[in-house]
Design a protein around this motif. Structure first.
Motif, PDB file in Angstrom:
ATOM      1  N   UNK A  36       8.525  11.632  23.157  1.00 52.84           N
ATOM      2  CA  UNK A  36       8.140  11.896  21.767  1.00 52.84           C
ATOM      3  C   UNK A  36       6.718  11.432  21.467  1.00 52.84           C
ATOM      4  N   UNK A  37       6.125  12.093  20.484  1.00 53.82           N
ATOM      5  CA  UNK A  37       4.876  11.639  19.878  1.00 53.82           C
ATOM      6  C   UNK A  37       5.231  11.239  18.452  1.00 53.82           C
ATOM      7  N   UNK A  38       5.201   9.945  18.175  1.00 54.58           N
ATOM      8  CA  UNK A  38       5.724   9.417  16.921  1.00 54.58           C
ATOM      9  C   UNK A  38       4.580   8.946  16.026  1.00 54.58           C
ATOM     10  N   UNK A  39       4.373   9.663  14.925  1.00 53.70           N
ATOM     11  CA  UNK A  39       3.364   9.274  13.940  1.00 53.70           C
ATOM     12  C   UNK A  39       4.030   8.304  12.965  1.00 53.70           C
ATOM     13  N   UNK A  40       3.648   7.043  13.025  1.00 56.58           N
ATOM     14  CA  UNK A  40       4.376   5.992  12.323  1.00 56.58           C
ATOM     15  C   UNK A  40       3.539   5.390  11.197  1.00 56.58           C
ATOM     16  N   UNK A  41       4.139   5.295  10.019  1.00 53.89           N
ATOM     17  CA  UNK A  41       3.450   4.747   8.851  1.00 53.89           C
ATOM     18  C   UNK A  41       4.492   4.288   7.835  1.00 53.89           C
ATOM     19  N   UNK A  42       4.033   3.585   6.820  1.00 52.81           N
ATOM     20  CA  UNK A  42       4.927   3.091   5.786  1.00 52.81           C
ATOM     21  C   UNK A  42       5.440   4.201   4.880  1.00 52.81           C
ATOM     22  N   UNK A  43       6.609   3.971   4.309  1.00 51.62           N
ATOM     23  CA  UNK A  43       7.172   4.950   3.372  1.00 51.62           C
ATOM     24  C   UNK A  43       6.295   5.106   2.138  1.00 51.62           C
ATOM     25  N   UNK A  44       5.756   3.994   1.668  1.00 46.96           N
ATOM     26  CA  UNK A  44       4.951   3.990   0.450  1.00 46.96           C
ATOM     27  C   UNK A  44       3.473   3.843   0.806  1.00 46.96           C
ATOM     28  N   UNK A  45       2.626   4.324  -0.054  1.00 48.26           N
ATOM     29  CA  UNK A  45       1.193   4.195   0.163  1.00 48.26           C
ATOM     30  C   UNK A  45       0.537   3.556  -1.053  1.00 48.26           C
ATOM     31  N   UNK A  46      -0.693   3.103  -0.852  1.00 47.90           N
ATOM     32  CA  UNK A  46      -1.429   2.473  -1.943  1.00 47.90           C
ATOM     33  C   UNK A  46      -2.918   2.744  -1.766  1.00 47.90           C
ATOM     34  N   UNK A  47      -3.632   2.641  -2.846  1.00 46.13           N
ATOM     35  CA  UNK A  47      -5.087   2.648  -2.796  1.00 46.13           C
ATOM     36  C   UNK A  47      -5.554   1.199  -2.898  1.00 46.13           C
ATOM     37  N   UNK A  48      -6.816   0.970  -2.636  1.00 43.82           N
ATOM     38  CA  UNK A  48      -7.336  -0.388  -2.786  1.00 43.82           C
ATOM     39  C   UNK A  48      -7.281  -0.834  -4.244  1.00 43.82           C
ATOM     40  N   UNK A  49      -7.402   0.107  -5.163  1.00 43.72           N
ATOM     41  CA  UNK A  49      -7.256  -0.243  -6.581  1.00 43.72           C
ATOM     42  C   UNK A  49      -5.827  -0.681  -6.868  1.00 43.72           C
ATOM     43  N   UNK A  50      -4.850  -0.028  -6.224  1.00 44.68           N
ATOM     44  CA  UNK A  50      -3.454  -0.451  -6.375  1.00 44.68           C
ATOM     45  C   UNK A  50      -3.272  -1.876  -5.865  1.00 44.68           C
ATOM     46  N   UNK A  51      -3.888  -2.184  -4.723  1.00 46.88           N
ATOM     47  CA  UNK A  51      -3.791  -3.528  -4.168  1.00 46.88           C
ATOM     48  C   UNK A  51      -4.421  -4.540  -5.117  1.00 46.88           C
ATOM     49  N   UNK A  52      -5.568  -4.191  -5.684  1.00 49.09           N
ATOM     50  CA  UNK A  52      -6.214  -5.085  -6.637  1.00 49.09           C
ATOM     51  C   UNK A  52      -5.335  -5.310  -7.860  1.00 49.09           C
ATOM     52  N   UNK A  53      -4.655  -4.263  -8.310  1.00 47.17           N
ATOM     53  CA  UNK A  53      -3.749  -4.393  -9.455  1.00 47.17           C
ATOM     54  C   UNK A  53      -2.585  -5.325  -9.133  1.00 47.17           C
ATOM     55  N   UNK A  54      -2.031  -5.181  -7.926  1.00 47.68           N
ATOM     56  CA  UNK A  54      -0.939  -6.062  -7.518  1.00 47.68           C
ATOM     57  C   UNK A  54      -1.412  -7.502  -7.436  1.00 47.68           C
ATOM     58  N   UNK A  55      -2.620  -7.702  -6.938  1.00 52.63           N
ATOM     59  CA  UNK A  55      -3.167  -9.055  -6.862  1.00 52.63           C
ATOM     60  C   UNK A  55      -3.419  -9.620  -8.255  1.00 52.63           C
ATOM     61  N   UNK A  56      -3.813  -8.762  -9.181  1.00 56.24           N
ATOM     62  CA  UNK A  56      -3.979  -9.192 -10.572  1.00 56.24           C
ATOM     63  C   UNK A  56      -2.669  -9.741 -11.121  1.00 56.24           C
ATOM     64  N   UNK A  57      -1.587  -9.024 -10.848  1.00 58.61           N
ATOM     65  CA  UNK A  57      -0.275  -9.479 -11.305  1.00 58.61           C
ATOM     66  C   UNK A  57       0.100 -10.804 -10.654  1.00 58.61           C
ATOM     67  N   UNK A  58      -0.194 -10.948  -9.370  1.00 59.62           N
ATOM     68  CA  UNK A  58       0.135 -12.184  -8.656  1.00 59.62           C
ATOM     69  C   UNK A  58      -0.681 -13.361  -9.165  1.00 59.62           C
ATOM     70  N   UNK A  59      -1.964 -13.121  -9.379  1.00 58.00           N
ATOM     71  CA  UNK A  59      -2.869 -14.206  -9.743  1.00 58.00           C
ATOM     72  C   UNK A  59      -2.827 -14.551 -11.219  1.00 58.00           C
TER      73      UNK A  59
END
Length: 288
Positions: free
Chosen positions: A191-214
């Motif tokens: 097999x040739x298996x293209x593997x990635x996460x079910x969900x995706x994010x942008x860097x802005x999404x990551x920054x938003x999540x960090x905002x919530x954490x911080x």
């Protein structure tokens, strides 16, 4: 008894893969390829046998692969000459009569525009030409790739990158390790298996999540690729590595690490680890 050998066993992915593999096959069938006495002792304490081998030493690989049925070739972490190292491992496996080899590559390696993908594409080509039965584990980005910059962002209030609005389908290293264990056990040969996460994010999404954490604003600052590379050099990275990482980040903005196939979650039998939960868990001690 079918034997299963994992190269790069003392690395983070290798250790996780062996831990998962030990739940899928008889641990006595597992062989960890190591380079140091310390690593050998750690696996011995877990009841895992070891062999010595180095990608730079073809003779050691020939001895390590002798009598082995199935091999997981984890790509070298060295940026220089790693194609030659991979080729030496593939050639040694074929000469030793290994029946199957799985290789950890990168998403869509032959077409992926990242500089990082070139070595993987060359290794895949050599593996195909060898005639050795194989499976390609084309791993996407690790969520863990972003934890260092996330920690810096919590301190500074700014998350730097060059990915723009590109979506990133990252998954946890443990998810990829579990997939590798399943493939090494058997059932996905060829097999040739293209593997990635079910969900995706942008860097802005990551920054938003960090905002919530911080509990304070964290802003994503999108930089030109050259500026990001310069910043990485100023942070202490060698220029060649900074160039490769900045290129990878910029190409992420072009979709190089985005995939919606969900092959990874089907392979491991569960949803991939949510990226927000892993980021929160990793950064929790800093919030205490």
């Amino acid at each position: 008894m079918t034997t299963h050998l994992v190269t790069g066993a003392s690395g983070q992915l290798g250790q996780l893969t062996i831990a998962h593999l030990a739940t899928l096959v008889d641990p006595a069938s597992i062989i960890a390829l190591v380079r140091s006495d310390e690593a050998a002792a750690r696996f011995a304490a877990q009841g895992i046998q070891t062999r010595r081998g180095d990608y730079k030493d073809s003779a050691s690989l020939a001895a390590a692969f002798a009598g082995v049925d199935r091999v997981l070739l984890i790509s070298s972490s060295e940026m220089e000459n790693r194609v030659a190292q991979h080729q030496a491992a593939i050639d040694a496996a074929k000469a030793a009569g290994v029946a199957f080899l799985a290789y950890t590559s990168v998403l869509r390696a032959p077409e992926n525009p990242m500089i990082l993908a070139r070595d993987h594409a060359a290794t895949e080509a050599h593996l195909r030409a060898s005639g050795l039965p194989h499976t390609l584990l084309r791993n996407g980005w690790y969520i863990e790739n972003y934890l260092g910059s996330a920690a810096q962002a919590l301190a500074s209030g700014q998350l730097f990158g060059a990915a723009g609005t590109g979506r990133i389908a990252a998954a946890a290293r443990d998810d990829y390790a579990l997939a590798a264990a399943h493939v090494l056990r058997g059932g996905h040969d060829g097999a040739v298996l293209e593997l990635a996460g079910d969900d995706s994010f942008t860097m802005a999404d990551l920054a938003s999540a960090l905002t919530d954490l911080a509990g304070k604003p964290i802003a994503f600052v999108n930089l030109p690729e050259a500026a990001l590379a310069q910043g990485l050099v100023q942070a202490g990275l060698p220029e060649p590595m900074a160039t490769i990482l900045a290129d990878a980040d910029a190409r992420s903005g072009d979709g190089a690490v985005f995939d919606q196939s969900r092959i990874l979650s089907r392979l491991i039998g569960r949803p991939t680890t949510p990226w927000r939960s892993l980021v929160a868990k990793a950064l929790a001690p800093q919030q205490a």
